[in-house]
Design a protein around this motif. Structure first.
Motif, PDB file in Angstrom:
ATOM      1  N   GLY A  11       0.819  -1.215   0.000  1.00 54.68           N
ATOM      2  CA  GLY A  11       0.000   0.000   0.000  1.00 54.68           C
ATOM      3  C   GLY A  11       0.845   1.254   0.000  1.00 54.68           C
ATOM      4  N   GLY A  13      -0.404   4.350   0.134  1.00 53.46           N
ATOM      5  CA  GLY A  13      -1.273   5.459   0.565  1.00 53.46           C
ATOM      6  C   GLY A  13      -0.568   6.294   1.619  1.00 53.46           C
ATOM      7  N   PHE A  14      -1.337   6.949   2.463  1.00 58.11           N
ATOM      8  CA  PHE A  14      -0.739   7.842   3.464  1.00 58.11           C
ATOM      9  C   PHE A  14       0.228   7.094   4.372  1.00 58.11           C
ATOM     10  N   ALA A  15      -0.198   5.934   4.873  1.00 52.14           N
ATOM     11  CA  ALA A  15       0.627   5.201   5.838  1.00 52.14           C
ATOM     12  C   ALA A  15       1.825   4.551   5.150  1.00 52.14           C
ATOM     13  N   ASP A  34       1.787  -1.737  -4.740  1.00 52.76           N
ATOM     14  CA  ASP A  34       0.464  -1.095  -4.783  1.00 52.76           C
ATOM     15  C   ASP A  34      -0.239  -1.524  -6.061  1.00 52.76           C
ATOM     16  N   ARG A  35      -1.551  -1.651  -5.956  1.00 50.78           N
ATOM     17  CA  ARG A  35      -2.299  -2.040  -7.161  1.00 50.78           C
ATOM     18  C   ARG A  35      -2.542  -0.845  -8.068  1.00 50.78           C
ATOM     19  N   ARG A  42      -6.779  11.166  -1.065  1.00 49.33           N
ATOM     20  CA  ARG A  42      -8.232  10.952  -1.019  1.00 49.33           C
ATOM     21  C   ARG A  42      -9.046  12.149  -0.526  1.00 49.33           C
ATOM     22  N   ALA A  79      -1.501  -7.297  -3.891  1.00 48.41           N
ATOM     23  CA  ALA A  79      -1.087  -8.301  -2.895  1.00 48.41           C
ATOM     24  C   ALA A  79      -2.311  -9.163  -2.622  1.00 48.41           C
ATOM     25  N   ALA A 110      -2.767  -1.312   3.470  1.00 48.23           N
ATOM     26  CA  ALA A 110      -3.579  -1.341   2.241  1.00 48.23           C
ATOM     27  C   ALA A 110      -4.908  -0.615   2.369  1.00 48.23           C
ATOM     28  N   MET A 129     -16.692   6.479  -3.496  1.00 48.54           N
ATOM     29  CA  MET A 129     -15.696   7.395  -4.060  1.00 48.54           C
ATOM     30  C   MET A 129     -14.368   7.161  -3.341  1.00 48.54           C
ATOM     31  N   GLY A 313      -2.574   2.410   9.549  1.00 45.93           N
ATOM     32  CA  GLY A 313      -3.549   3.147   8.738  1.00 45.93           C
ATOM     33  C   GLY A 313      -4.968   2.667   8.997  1.00 45.93           C
ATOM     34  N   ASP A 314      -5.804   2.805   7.973  1.00 47.48           N
ATOM     35  CA  ASP A 314      -7.241   2.538   8.103  1.00 47.48           C
ATOM     36  C   ASP A 314      -7.578   1.101   8.485  1.00 47.48           C
ATOM     37  N   GLY A 323     -10.349   6.685  11.361  1.00 45.40           N
ATOM     38  CA  GLY A 323      -9.774   6.355  10.048  1.00 45.40           C
ATOM     39  C   GLY A 323      -9.593   7.596   9.210  1.00 45.40           C
ATOM     40  N   ILE A 324      -8.642   8.409   9.587  1.00 44.04           N
ATOM     41  CA  ILE A 324      -8.339   9.618   8.810  1.00 44.04           C
ATOM     42  C   ILE A 324      -6.832   9.656   8.512  1.00 44.04           C
ATOM     43  N   ALA A 325      -6.451  10.648   7.732  1.00 46.48           N
ATOM     44  CA  ALA A 325      -5.092  10.651   7.185  1.00 46.48           C
ATOM     45  C   ALA A 325      -4.001  10.809   8.250  1.00 46.48           C
TER      46      ALA A 325
HETATM   47  C1  LIG Z   1     -13.502  10.327  -0.239  1.00 43.11           C
HETATM   48  C2  LIG Z   1     -12.617  10.363   0.981  1.00 43.11           C
HETATM   49  C3  LIG Z   1     -12.385  11.570   1.617  1.00 43.11           C
HETATM   50  C4  LIG Z   1     -11.577  11.622   2.743  1.00 43.11           C
HETATM   51  N1  LIG Z   1     -11.343  12.840   3.326  1.00 43.11           N
HETATM   52  C5  LIG Z   1     -10.497  12.914   4.375  1.00 43.11           C
HETATM   53  C6  LIG Z   1     -10.176  14.176   4.945  1.00 43.11           C
HETATM   54  O1  LIG Z   1     -10.687  15.213   4.522  1.00 43.11           O
HETATM   55  N2  LIG Z   1      -9.294  14.203   5.978  1.00 43.11           N
HETATM   56  C7  LIG Z   1      -8.723  13.064   6.454  1.00 43.11           C
HETATM   57  O2  LIG Z   1      -7.898  13.148   7.372  1.00 43.11           O
HETATM   58  N3  LIG Z   1      -9.008  11.866   5.954  1.00 43.11           N
HETATM   59  C8  LIG Z   1      -9.885  11.752   4.921  1.00 43.11           C
HETATM   60  N4  LIG Z   1     -10.178  10.538   4.376  1.00 43.11           N
HETATM   61  C9  LIG Z   1      -9.606   9.337   4.995  1.00 43.11           C
HETATM   62  C10 LIG Z   1      -8.168   9.113   4.553  1.00 43.11           C
HETATM   63  O3  LIG Z   1      -8.078   9.208   3.155  1.00 43.11           O
HETATM   64  C11 LIG Z   1      -7.732   7.739   5.033  1.00 43.11           C
HETATM   65  O4  LIG Z   1      -7.853   7.690   6.430  1.00 43.11           O
HETATM   66  C12 LIG Z   1      -6.293   7.461   4.629  1.00 43.11           C
HETATM   67  O5  LIG Z   1      -6.207   7.423   3.216  1.00 43.11           O
HETATM   68  C13 LIG Z   1      -5.820   6.147   5.222  1.00 43.11           C
HETATM   69  O6  LIG Z   1      -4.515   5.911   4.792  1.00 43.11           O
HETATM   70  P1  LIG Z   1      -4.029   4.427   4.508  1.00 43.11           P
HETATM   71  O7  LIG Z   1      -2.590   4.544   4.133  1.00 43.11           O
HETATM   72  O8  LIG Z   1      -4.422   3.523   5.601  1.00 43.11           O
HETATM   73  O9  LIG Z   1      -4.863   3.943   3.250  1.00 43.11           O
HETATM   74  P2  LIG Z   1      -4.941   4.570   1.797  1.00 43.11           P
HETATM   75  O10 LIG Z   1      -4.494   5.964   1.756  1.00 43.11           O
HETATM   76  O11 LIG Z   1      -6.307   4.235   1.340  1.00 43.11           O
HETATM   77  O12 LIG Z   1      -3.892   3.713   0.967  1.00 43.11           O
HETATM   78  C14 LIG Z   1      -4.041   2.340   0.742  1.00 43.11           C
HETATM   79  C15 LIG Z   1      -3.232   1.959  -0.481  1.00 43.11           C
HETATM   80  O13 LIG Z   1      -3.198   0.553  -0.574  1.00 43.11           O
HETATM   81  C16 LIG Z   1      -3.418   0.158  -1.912  1.00 43.11           C
HETATM   82  N5  LIG Z   1      -3.972  -1.201  -1.854  1.00 43.11           N
HETATM   83  C17 LIG Z   1      -5.144  -1.603  -1.324  1.00 43.11           C
HETATM   84  N6  LIG Z   1      -5.269  -2.923  -1.394  1.00 43.11           N
HETATM   85  C18 LIG Z   1      -4.152  -3.388  -1.984  1.00 43.11           C
HETATM   86  C19 LIG Z   1      -3.675  -4.689  -2.315  1.00 43.11           C
HETATM   87  N7  LIG Z   1      -4.369  -5.787  -2.045  1.00 43.11           N
HETATM   88  N8  LIG Z   1      -2.483  -4.785  -2.933  1.00 43.11           N
HETATM   89  C20 LIG Z   1      -1.757  -3.670  -3.238  1.00 43.11           C
HETATM   90  N9  LIG Z   1      -2.143  -2.416  -2.905  1.00 43.11           N
HETATM   91  C21 LIG Z   1      -3.318  -2.297  -2.287  1.00 43.11           C
HETATM   92  C22 LIG Z   1      -4.362   1.206  -2.477  1.00 43.11           C
HETATM   93  O14 LIG Z   1      -4.258   1.286  -3.882  1.00 43.11           O
HETATM   94  C23 LIG Z   1      -3.851   2.461  -1.777  1.00 43.11           C
HETATM   95  O15 LIG Z   1      -2.857   3.115  -2.536  1.00 43.11           O
HETATM   96  C24 LIG Z   1     -10.990  10.446   3.255  1.00 43.11           C
HETATM   97  C25 LIG Z   1     -11.222   9.229   2.616  1.00 43.11           C
HETATM   98  C26 LIG Z   1     -12.027   9.186   1.479  1.00 43.11           C
HETATM   99  C27 LIG Z   1     -12.267   7.866   0.791  1.00 43.11           C
END
Ligand SMILES: Cc1cc2nc3c(=O)[nH]c(=O)nc-3n(C[C@H](O)[C@H](O)[C@H](O)COP(=O)(O)OP(=O)(O)OC[C@H]3O[C@@H](n4cnc5c(N)ncnc54)[C@H](O)[C@@H]3O)c2cc1C
Length: 435
Positions: A11, A13-15, A34-35, A42, A79, A110, A129, A313-314, A323-325
């Protein structure tokens, strides 16, 4: 000579991306899987969905971000399985070929996906979304709804196409409702002369008794008032009882007959659940999950019994953070320090401690609410704080400048640059039939 340690991060993403960047000087071979080939910001997805920002502004390619990081390889693929006993991750590419990566340290980051609370069939008619593709498809659907309404000679059909239902009054639903109201009233009014703005209806439903539940009460009430001023019909205490391509049936928590809303455009912003890989890993590693499906990790973000696996992360529950950034970013940074320490670089950071920097949500072009460590901001001041924080957290100067330029253009001109319908197949013709 001992072999270099292998770190696999699932993944970007943010984390995960923050963990990868924190490991840039670590004496290890890092693979970021990452996929998607991009890091997605986001929090600004709704601005892509409403034609304010181009997709590329919020999605820099992972390879570009990590190009200078010599110890890190980016691998595009999904993955599909983790074997915590053999310490391997199976990665499947888009062409179906699979490969196994061995690891000494694994970071599972992820994220989450839409949660339809047992009604997965609604995904086909009420898209969420979460991805860039979903946001662009939603833009197609929104713009197409205006076009279809304008082309129709049947007033009932026009009204249906100009009705938009958003399920979920959290930050995503509120931001989308506010932005959709701005898109419809400010941008499109001047271009669709044969549409009556009085026919526009944006309905935001929330099963709880307030929008923006995580915010302090004064900010929730402010957001509610502002949405009403923008013409959004906010329905509190309502849940989706059924959704199909003709509309949505709402059930009030206070009883009474279900209400039917005829609309081809229902948008799901009601909740998230960890990606499926989370359950597989938890089961095979003997870890438990909380009621949201998140892996319960130890205070150092490791999976119990597996000090070599971090979940962040989430998809992880450490101190039951939202579950925020920001928690995701801080956990990514923390995990990089722990791994670096294990590799002989830097001190151990101790247990993970979260520094709450505040929460924010935007309502309209000149209004946002922000709770910054007890300081409550709203109106233009809230919006300025919101804009500053979002620009700061975007990855890379090209993206920051691109977003800033688009915001300035839209505020100054009242027009949106991204008013393109790319694919009309995403709009279901059956939805045009009477409900
Ligand atoms: C529409 C929306 C608006 C939001 N607005 C806010 C906001 O205003 N403020 C805020 O703080 N938070 C906001 N959030 C929440 C924030 O985006 C999440 O809390 C944050 O992205 C979590 O980070 P993460 O790294 O856990 O996951 P993510 O950022 O979701 O990253 C996960 C990554 O893993 C990858 N992935 C997933 N499954 C697989 C797999 N099986 N194999 C390979 N790669 C994979 C995905 O492609 C992605 O790149 C929002 C979320 C959404 C959906």
């Amino acid at each position: 000579m001992t072999a270099r340690q292998r770190v696999v991060i699932i993944g970007g993403g943010f984390a995960g991306l923050r963990a990868a960047r924190g490991l840039r000087r670590a004496p290890a071979d890092v693979v970021l899987v990452d996929r998607a080939n991009h890091h997605l910001f986001r929090p600004l997805l709704y601005q892509v969905a409403t034609g304010l920002l181009p997709a590329g502004d919020i999605a820099p390619p992972l390879r570009r971000i990590l190009a200078e990081q010599r110890n890190t390889r980016v691998l595009l693929g999904e993955a599909t399985a983790v074997n915590p006993h053999a310490q391997t991750v199976t990665v499947t590419a888009a062409d179906g070929t699979a490969q196994r990566l061995g690891y000494d340290h694994l970071v599972l980051a992820a994220g989450a996906t839409d949660n339809y609370f047992g009604h997965d069939q609604w995904a086909a008619v009420a898209a969420g979304m979460k991805t860039l593709r979903q946001a662009v498809e939603l833009r197609d659907r929104l713009l197409h709804a205006f076009e279809t309404a304008a082309a129709s000679r049947d007033e009932q059909a026009r009204r249906r196409w100009l009705t938009f239902a958003i399920v979920g009054g959290g930050p995503t639903g509120v931001e989308l409702a506010g932005q959709l109201a701005a898109l419809a009233r400010r941008t499109l009014r001047g271009q669709f002369h044969d549409l009556d703005p009085a026919h526009l209806r944006i309905v935001l439903t929330e099963h709880g008794d307030a929008v923006l539940a995580p915010f302090p009460d004064p900010l929730r009430r402010h957001a509610h008032r502002r949405l009403r001023d923008l013409g959004v019909d906010v329905r509190l205490g309502y849940s989706a009882a059924d959704i199909d391509e003709h509309g949505i049936t709402l059930q009030s928590a206070h009883g009474g007959d279900p209400q039917r809303l005829a609309t081809p455009t229902v948008i799901w912003a009601a909740g998230v659940t960890p990606v499926p890989l989370t359950a597989q890993l938890a089961e095979d590693a003997g870890a438990s999950r909380d009621h949201k499906g998140r892996i319960k990790v130890r205070p150092d973000c490791t999976v119990p019994g597996h000090p070599e696996i971090f979940a962040i992360g989430d998809l992880a529950n450490v101190h039951d953070l939202p579950g925020i950034a920001e928690p995701a970013l801080q956990q990514g940074r923390y995990v990089a320090k722990v791994i670096s320490h294990r590799l002989g670089r830097g001190p151990h950071p101790g247990l993970f401690r979260y520094l709450d920097l505040g929460t924010m949500a935007t309502i309209s072009p000149f209004d946002a609410v922000a709770d910054v460590r007890g300081l409550h901001l709203h109106g233009p001041l809230g919006k300025a704080a919101w804009a500053g924080v979002h620009l700061a957290f975007l990855t890379g100067w090209p993206n920051r400048l691109g977003v800033l330029a688009n915001w300035a253009w839209t505020l100054g001109s009242g027009r949106r640059q991204q008013q393109l319908i790319l694919d009309t197949r995403t709009v279901r013709p059956a939805a045009a039939r009477p409900a």
